[in-house]
Design an enzyme around this catalytic site. Structure first.
Site, mmCIF file in Angstrom:
data_model
loop_
_atom_site.group_PDB
_atom_site.id
_atom_site.type_symbol
_atom_site.label_atom_id
_atom_site.label_comp_id
_atom_site.label_asym_id
_atom_site.label_seq_id
_atom_site.Cartn_x
_atom_site.Cartn_y
_atom_site.Cartn_z
ATOM 1 N N GLU A 214 0.836 -1.200 0.000
ATOM 2 C CA GLU A 214 0.000 0.000 0.000
ATOM 3 C C GLU A 214 0.873 1.252 0.000
ATOM 4 O O GLU A 214 1.992 1.239 0.512
ATOM 5 C CB GLU A 214 -0.919 -0.063 1.233
ATOM 6 C CG GLU A 214 -1.786 1.128 1.500
ATOM 7 C CD GLU A 214 -2.814 1.459 0.423
ATOM 8 O OE1 GLU A 214 -2.416 1.547 -0.756
ATOM 9 O OE2 GLU A 214 -3.986 1.680 0.757
ATOM 10 N N ASP A 215 0.351 2.321 -0.578
ATOM 11 C CA ASP A 215 1.125 3.560 -0.603
ATOM 12 C C ASP A 215 1.195 4.222 0.770
ATOM 13 O O ASP A 215 2.273 4.486 1.278
ATOM 14 C CB ASP A 215 0.587 4.540 -1.669
ATOM 15 C CG ASP A 215 -0.920 4.800 -1.564
ATOM 16 O OD1 ASP A 215 -1.589 4.232 -0.674
ATOM 17 O OD2 ASP A 215 -1.447 5.577 -2.373
ATOM 18 N N ASP B 149 -2.921 5.473 6.607
ATOM 19 C CA ASP B 149 -3.388 6.756 7.150
ATOM 20 C C ASP B 149 -4.304 6.474 8.353
ATOM 21 O O ASP B 149 -3.815 6.127 9.421
ATOM 22 C CB ASP B 149 -4.087 7.511 6.011
ATOM 23 C CG ASP B 149 -4.503 8.919 6.364
ATOM 24 O OD1 ASP B 149 -3.874 9.541 7.221
ATOM 25 O OD2 ASP B 149 -5.488 9.419 5.773
ATOM 26 N N LYS C 127 1.308 7.438 8.311
ATOM 27 C CA LYS C 127 0.920 8.637 9.074
ATOM 28 C C LYS C 127 0.322 8.135 10.386
ATOM 29 O O LYS C 127 -0.898 8.087 10.550
ATOM 30 C CB LYS C 127 -0.164 9.418 8.329
ATOM 31 C CG LYS C 127 0.267 10.119 7.069
ATOM 32 C CD LYS C 127 -0.879 11.026 6.611
ATOM 33 C CE LYS C 127 -0.750 11.384 5.161
ATOM 34 N NZ LYS C 127 -1.923 12.118 4.650
ATOM 35 N N PHE D 132 -0.504 16.206 3.477
ATOM 36 C CA PHE D 132 -1.041 15.520 2.307
ATOM 37 C C PHE D 132 0.057 15.470 1.253
ATOM 38 O O PHE D 132 0.630 16.490 0.891
ATOM 39 C CB PHE D 132 -2.290 16.215 1.766
ATOM 40 C CG PHE D 132 -3.085 15.303 0.887
ATOM 41 C CD1 PHE D 132 -4.035 14.437 1.427
ATOM 42 C CD2 PHE D 132 -2.844 15.251 -0.487
ATOM 43 C CE1 PHE D 132 -4.736 13.549 0.618
ATOM 44 C CE2 PHE D 132 -3.539 14.363 -1.301
ATOM 45 C CZ PHE D 132 -4.494 13.522 -0.751
ATOM 46 N N ARG E 53 0.373 11.556 -9.887
ATOM 47 C CA ARG E 53 0.876 10.207 -9.612
ATOM 48 C C ARG E 53 2.230 9.969 -10.264
ATOM 49 O O ARG E 53 3.026 9.171 -9.797
ATOM 50 C CB ARG E 53 -0.111 9.145 -10.139
ATOM 51 C CG ARG E 53 -1.431 9.103 -9.396
ATOM 52 C CD ARG E 53 -2.190 7.839 -9.806
ATOM 53 N NE ARG E 53 -3.589 7.868 -9.426
ATOM 54 C CZ ARG E 53 -4.054 7.507 -8.229
ATOM 55 N NH1 ARG E 53 -3.226 7.105 -7.296
ATOM 56 N NH2 ARG E 53 -5.336 7.559 -7.975
HETATM 57 P P1 IMP Z 1 -6.796 5.038 5.176
HETATM 58 O O1 IMP Z 1 -7.940 4.095 4.977
HETATM 59 O O2 IMP Z 1 -7.229 6.321 5.834
HETATM 60 O O3 IMP Z 1 -5.607 4.429 5.863
HETATM 61 O O4 IMP Z 1 -6.459 5.537 3.752
HETATM 62 C C1 IMP Z 1 -5.422 5.159 3.045
HETATM 63 C C2 IMP Z 1 -5.582 5.698 1.646
HETATM 64 O O5 IMP Z 1 -5.916 7.088 1.633
HETATM 65 C C3 IMP Z 1 -4.257 5.582 0.962
HETATM 66 O O6 IMP Z 1 -4.161 4.359 0.303
HETATM 67 C C4 IMP Z 1 -4.304 6.722 0.001
HETATM 68 O O7 IMP Z 1 -4.925 6.315 -1.183
HETATM 69 C C5 IMP Z 1 -5.178 7.760 0.646
HETATM 70 N N1 IMP Z 1 -4.339 8.795 1.261
HETATM 71 C C6 IMP Z 1 -4.156 9.018 2.574
HETATM 72 N N2 IMP Z 1 -3.328 10.030 2.770
HETATM 73 C C7 IMP Z 1 -2.944 10.455 1.546
HETATM 74 C C8 IMP Z 1 -2.045 11.474 1.083
HETATM 75 O O8 IMP Z 1 -1.401 12.220 1.837
HETATM 76 N N3 IMP Z 1 -1.921 11.580 -0.264
HETATM 77 C C9 IMP Z 1 -2.574 10.798 -1.145
HETATM 78 N N4 IMP Z 1 -3.425 9.824 -0.761
HETATM 79 C C10 IMP Z 1 -3.605 9.668 0.584
HETATM 80 MG MG MG Z 2 -4.570 4.117 -1.914
#
Ligand code: IMP
Ligand code: MG
Length: 171
Positions: A96-97, A100, A128, A149, A162
């Site tokens: 995963e990227d 969050d 994060k 972000f 991207r």
């Molecule tokens: P989570 O479910 O909140 O952990 O969301 C994770 C997803 O939110 C990541 O896979 C990203 O696609 C997106 N995301 C969260 N923070 C960022 C950011 O700073 N930049 C771009 N995408 C983000």
């Molecule tokens: Mg994502």
């Protein structure tokens, strides 16, 4: 195009991704691994990471949508594309990227556990940790970052940026 400040350069990313790959190579010595990339943000990370992993490896991709606008995750996650191959008995690494709030990965962990893998680990390029809502940890983390972000190296803001080679902060 707004002024984007570099958080991690392409050189720093390359060094760290190679380190993660050698950790994975070491941890799964003599075994096969299946890398599952979360579309679309993890595509570039997976392609670089996988080329440094010296193991018998396969790829798959999974796609989810989180409802909400570009910067705010509403917490609801929907599976748009499941894996193509059976994950039963496999060493699965979810790639995963960004980790969050953790909502996406805790949902995906549940989806993949249902496939009865031999092992399941998470590799997240960015973490994060301060934003976590669901208590979930990645086994492999590229960089822990503050609540900013970011875009580039696969990550988007409204589908843009991207293709930037560096990880940049959106002001
Ligand atoms: P989570 O479910 O909140 O952990 O969301 C994770 C997803 O939110 C990541 O896979 C990203 O696609 C997106 N995301 C969260 N923070 C960022 C950011 O700073 N930049 C771009 N995408 C983000
Ligand atoms: Mg994502």
């Amino acid at each position: 195009m707004p002024e984007l400040k570099v958080m991690y350069s392409r050189q720093q990313i390359a060094v760290r991704v190679a380190e993660l790959a050698s950790q994975i190579t070491h941890d799964f010595q003599g075994e096969q691994v299946t890398l599952i990339g979360v579309l679309k943000g993890a595509a570039i990370f997976l392609s670089d990471l996988s080329r440094h992993i010296e193991l018998d490896a396969t790829f798959d991709f999974i796609s989810v949508s989180s409802y909400g606008n570009e910067k705010q995750n509403s917490g609801e996650v929907k599976l748009l594309k499941d894996v193509d191959q059976s994950m039963e008995g496999k060493n699965v690494i979810l790639v995963e990227d960004i980790l969050d709030t953790g909502l996406t990965l805790s949902y995906l962990t549940r989806v993949l556990e249902a496939h009865k893998p031999k092992s399941l680990r998470i590799a997240a390029l960015l973490d994060k940790a301060s934003r976590r809502v669901q208590p979930i940890k990645a086994h492999y983390v590229g960089f822990e970052i503050p609540d900013e972000f970011v875009v580039g190296y696969g990550m988007d803001y409204a589908e843009r940026y991207r293709n930037l080679p560096d990880i940049c902060i959106v002001p």
